[in-house]
Design a protein around this motif. Structure first.
Motif, PDB file in Angstrom:
ATOM      1  N   ILE A 249       0.834  -1.203   0.000  1.00  0.00           N
ATOM      2  CA  ILE A 249       0.000   0.000   0.000  1.00  0.00           C
ATOM      3  C   ILE A 249       0.865   1.249   0.000  1.00  0.00           C
ATOM      4  CG2 ILE A 249      -1.671   1.325   1.362  1.00  0.00           C
ATOM      5  CD1 ILE A 249      -2.919  -1.357   2.174  1.00  0.00           C
ATOM      6  N   VAL A 250       1.910   1.265   0.815  1.00  0.00           N
ATOM      7  CA  VAL A 250       2.777   2.439   0.900  1.00  0.00           C
ATOM      8  C   VAL A 250       3.516   2.679  -0.418  1.00  0.00           C
ATOM      9  CG1 VAL A 250       4.847   3.345   2.050  1.00  0.00           C
ATOM     10  CG2 VAL A 250       3.002   2.359   3.396  1.00  0.00           C
ATOM     11  N   VAL A 251       4.009   1.620  -1.038  1.00  0.00           N
ATOM     12  CA  VAL A 251       4.718   1.768  -2.309  1.00  0.00           C
ATOM     13  C   VAL A 251       3.793   2.347  -3.379  1.00  0.00           C
ATOM     14  CG1 VAL A 251       5.761   0.459  -4.203  1.00  0.00           C
ATOM     15  CG2 VAL A 251       6.475   0.035  -1.864  1.00  0.00           C
ATOM     16  N   PHE A 252       2.580   1.819  -3.482  1.00  0.00           N
ATOM     17  CA  PHE A 252       1.641   2.330  -4.480  1.00  0.00           C
ATOM     18  C   PHE A 252       1.150   3.734  -4.126  1.00  0.00           C
ATOM     19  CE2 PHE A 252       1.567  -2.024  -5.945  1.00  0.00           C
ATOM     20  CZ  PHE A 252       1.382  -1.877  -7.310  1.00  0.00           C
ATOM     21  N   LEU A 253       1.076   4.053  -2.847  1.00  0.00           N
ATOM     22  CA  LEU A 253       0.727   5.401  -2.422  1.00  0.00           C
ATOM     23  C   LEU A 253       1.754   6.402  -2.924  1.00  0.00           C
ATOM     24  CD1 LEU A 253      -0.907   7.376  -0.424  1.00  0.00           C
ATOM     25  CD2 LEU A 253       0.964   6.847   1.141  1.00  0.00           C
ATOM     26  N   PHE A 254       3.032   6.104  -2.683  1.00  0.00           N
ATOM     27  CA  PHE A 254       4.089   7.020  -3.117  1.00  0.00           C
ATOM     28  C   PHE A 254       4.210   7.076  -4.631  1.00  0.00           C
ATOM     29  CE2 PHE A 254       5.882   6.458   1.281  1.00  0.00           C
ATOM     30  CZ  PHE A 254       5.625   7.768   1.663  1.00  0.00           C
TER      31      PHE A 254
ATOM     32  N   TRP B 100       3.809  10.490  -6.807  1.00  0.00           N
ATOM     33  CA  TRP B 100       4.818  10.885  -7.786  1.00  0.00           C
ATOM     34  C   TRP B 100       4.164  11.164  -9.146  1.00  0.00           C
ATOM     35  CZ3 TRP B 100       6.713   8.416 -12.249  1.00  0.00           C
ATOM     36  CH2 TRP B 100       7.863   8.974 -12.782  1.00  0.00           C
ATOM     37  N   ILE B 101       3.254  10.288  -9.563  1.00  0.00           N
ATOM     38  CA  ILE B 101       2.549  10.485 -10.840  1.00  0.00           C
ATOM     39  C   ILE B 101       1.691  11.744 -10.776  1.00  0.00           C
ATOM     40  CG2 ILE B 101       0.810   9.534 -12.402  1.00  0.00           C
ATOM     41  CD1 ILE B 101       1.888   6.744 -11.656  1.00  0.00           C
ATOM     42  N   ASP B 102       1.031  11.987  -9.636  1.00  0.00           N
ATOM     43  CA  ASP B 102       0.237  13.210  -9.483  1.00  0.00           C
ATOM     44  C   ASP B 102       1.093  14.458  -9.633  1.00  0.00           C
ATOM     45  OD1 ASP B 102      -2.344  12.216  -9.163  1.00  0.00           O
ATOM     46  OD2 ASP B 102      -2.123  11.954  -6.995  1.00  0.00           O
ATOM     47  N   LYS B 103       2.281  14.445  -9.063  1.00  0.00           N
ATOM     48  CA  LYS B 103       3.173  15.602  -9.184  1.00  0.00           C
ATOM     49  C   LYS B 103       3.632  15.802 -10.622  1.00  0.00           C
ATOM     50  CE  LYS B 103       4.910  15.449  -4.480  1.00  0.00           C
ATOM     51  NZ  LYS B 103       6.057  15.154  -3.614  1.00  0.00           N
ATOM     52  N   LYS B 104       3.939  14.707 -11.315  1.00  0.00           N
ATOM     53  CA  LYS B 104       4.403  14.795 -12.702  1.00  0.00           C
ATOM     54  C   LYS B 104       3.307  15.298 -13.635  1.00  0.00           C
ATOM     55  CE  LYS B 104       8.625  13.348 -12.423  1.00  0.00           C
ATOM     56  NZ  LYS B 104       9.752  14.192 -12.734  1.00  0.00           N
TER      57      LYS B 104
ATOM     58  N   GLY C  19       0.398  16.808 -12.644  1.00  0.00           N
ATOM     59  CA  GLY C  19      -0.341  17.945 -12.117  1.00  0.00           C
ATOM     60  C   GLY C  19      -1.779  17.626 -11.746  1.00  0.00           C
ATOM     61  N   THR C  20      -2.084  16.367 -11.572  1.00  0.00           N
ATOM     62  CA  THR C  20      -3.437  15.997 -11.149  1.00  0.00           C
ATOM     63  C   THR C  20      -3.553  16.193  -9.643  1.00  0.00           C
ATOM     64  OG1 THR C  20      -2.745  13.692 -11.000  1.00  0.00           O
ATOM     65  CG2 THR C  20      -3.806  14.382 -13.033  1.00  0.00           C
ATOM     66  N   ASN C  21      -4.752  16.261  -9.177  1.00  0.00           N
ATOM     67  CA  ASN C  21      -4.983  16.627  -7.783  1.00  0.00           C
ATOM     68  C   ASN C  21      -5.406  15.427  -6.948  1.00  0.00           C
ATOM     69  OD1 ASN C  21      -5.068  18.380  -5.665  1.00  0.00           O
ATOM     70  ND2 ASN C  21      -7.060  19.249  -6.178  1.00  0.00           N
ATOM     71  N   GLY C  22      -4.499  14.455  -6.748  1.00  0.00           N
ATOM     72  CA  GLY C  22      -4.768  13.313  -5.874  1.00  0.00           C
ATOM     73  C   GLY C  22      -5.419  12.122  -6.541  1.00  0.00           C
ATOM     74  N   LEU C  23      -5.663  12.193  -7.827  1.00  0.00           N
ATOM     75  CA  LEU C  23      -6.343  11.098  -8.524  1.00  0.00           C
ATOM     76  C   LEU C  23      -5.517   9.814  -8.482  1.00  0.00           C
ATOM     77  CD1 LEU C  23      -8.623  10.064 -10.381  1.00  0.00           C
ATOM     78  CD2 LEU C  23      -7.224  10.837 -12.303  1.00  0.00           C
ATOM     79  N   PHE C  24      -4.244   9.914  -8.837  1.00  0.00           N
ATOM     80  CA  PHE C  24      -3.401   8.720  -8.880  1.00  0.00           C
ATOM     81  C   PHE C  24      -2.985   8.265  -7.483  1.00  0.00           C
ATOM     82  CE2 PHE C  24      -3.007  10.292 -13.213  1.00  0.00           C
ATOM     83  CZ  PHE C  24      -3.229   9.123 -13.915  1.00  0.00           C
ATOM     84  N   THR C  25      -2.943   9.183  -6.533  1.00  0.00           N
ATOM     85  CA  THR C  25      -2.677   8.787  -5.148  1.00  0.00           C
ATOM     86  C   THR C  25      -3.812   7.903  -4.640  1.00  0.00           C
ATOM     87  OG1 THR C  25      -1.476  10.832  -4.744  1.00  0.00           O
ATOM     88  CG2 THR C  25      -2.246   9.637  -2.813  1.00  0.00           C
ATOM     89  N   PHE C  26      -5.026   8.343  -4.891  1.00  0.00           N
ATOM     90  CA  PHE C  26      -6.210   7.585  -4.485  1.00  0.00           C
ATOM     91  C   PHE C  26      -6.239   6.229  -5.189  1.00  0.00           C
ATOM     92  CE2 PHE C  26     -10.833   6.726  -4.774  1.00  0.00           C
ATOM     93  CZ  PHE C  26     -11.134   6.743  -3.421  1.00  0.00           C
ATOM     94  N   ALA C  27      -5.999   6.236  -6.492  1.00  0.00           N
ATOM     95  CA  ALA C  27      -5.987   4.984  -7.251  1.00  0.00           C
ATOM     96  C   ALA C  27      -4.853   4.080  -6.790  1.00  0.00           C
ATOM     97  CB  ALA C  27      -5.857   5.273  -8.740  1.00  0.00           C
ATOM     98  N   GLY C  28      -3.700   4.662  -6.483  1.00  0.00           N
ATOM     99  CA  GLY C  28      -2.553   3.878  -6.031  1.00  0.00           C
ATOM    100  C   GLY C  28      -2.817   3.136  -4.738  1.00  0.00           C
ATOM    101  N   VAL C  29      -3.510   3.782  -3.818  1.00  0.00           N
ATOM    102  CA  VAL C  29      -3.839   3.131  -2.546  1.00  0.00           C
ATOM    103  C   VAL C  29      -4.739   1.916  -2.788  1.00  0.00           C
ATOM    104  CG1 VAL C  29      -5.099   3.411  -0.376  1.00  0.00           C
ATOM    105  CG2 VAL C  29      -3.502   5.170  -1.121  1.00  0.00           C
TER     106      VAL C  29
END
Length: 86
Positions: free
Chosen positions: A32-37, A41-45, A47-57
């Protein structure tokens, strides 16, 4: 658990022991932590606002659950085969 000869030791009850599953919780959390980070990282690259963080979890949780399920069913199958041999 193994003894000096490389043979697996059974639990006192003759079934699965806690040592068989000692690392499952850590693997679950690590996935979970690896996919969270990775999602952050993808969100920062992009410029999305938490979409990939949420999906990563959720992807990390799903992958961790699937890995845990495979490990537990394999251990149960192995335990069933050992009991049949006795």
């Amino acid at each position: 658990m193994e003894d000096e000869k490389g043979l697996r030791k059974a639990s006192p009850s003759g079934g699965l022991s806690g040592a068989d599953f000692a690392g499952v919780g850590l693997q679950f959390a690590a996935a979970i932590v690896v996919f969270l980070f990775a999602g952050q990282w993808i969100d920062k690259k992009l410029g999305t606002n938490g979409l990939f963080t949420f999906a990563g979890v959720f992807v990390g949780g799903g992958a961790a659950f699937y890995n845990m399920y495979r490990k537990i069913t394999a251990a149960q199958r192995r335990d069933d085969e050992e009991r049949k041999q006795r």
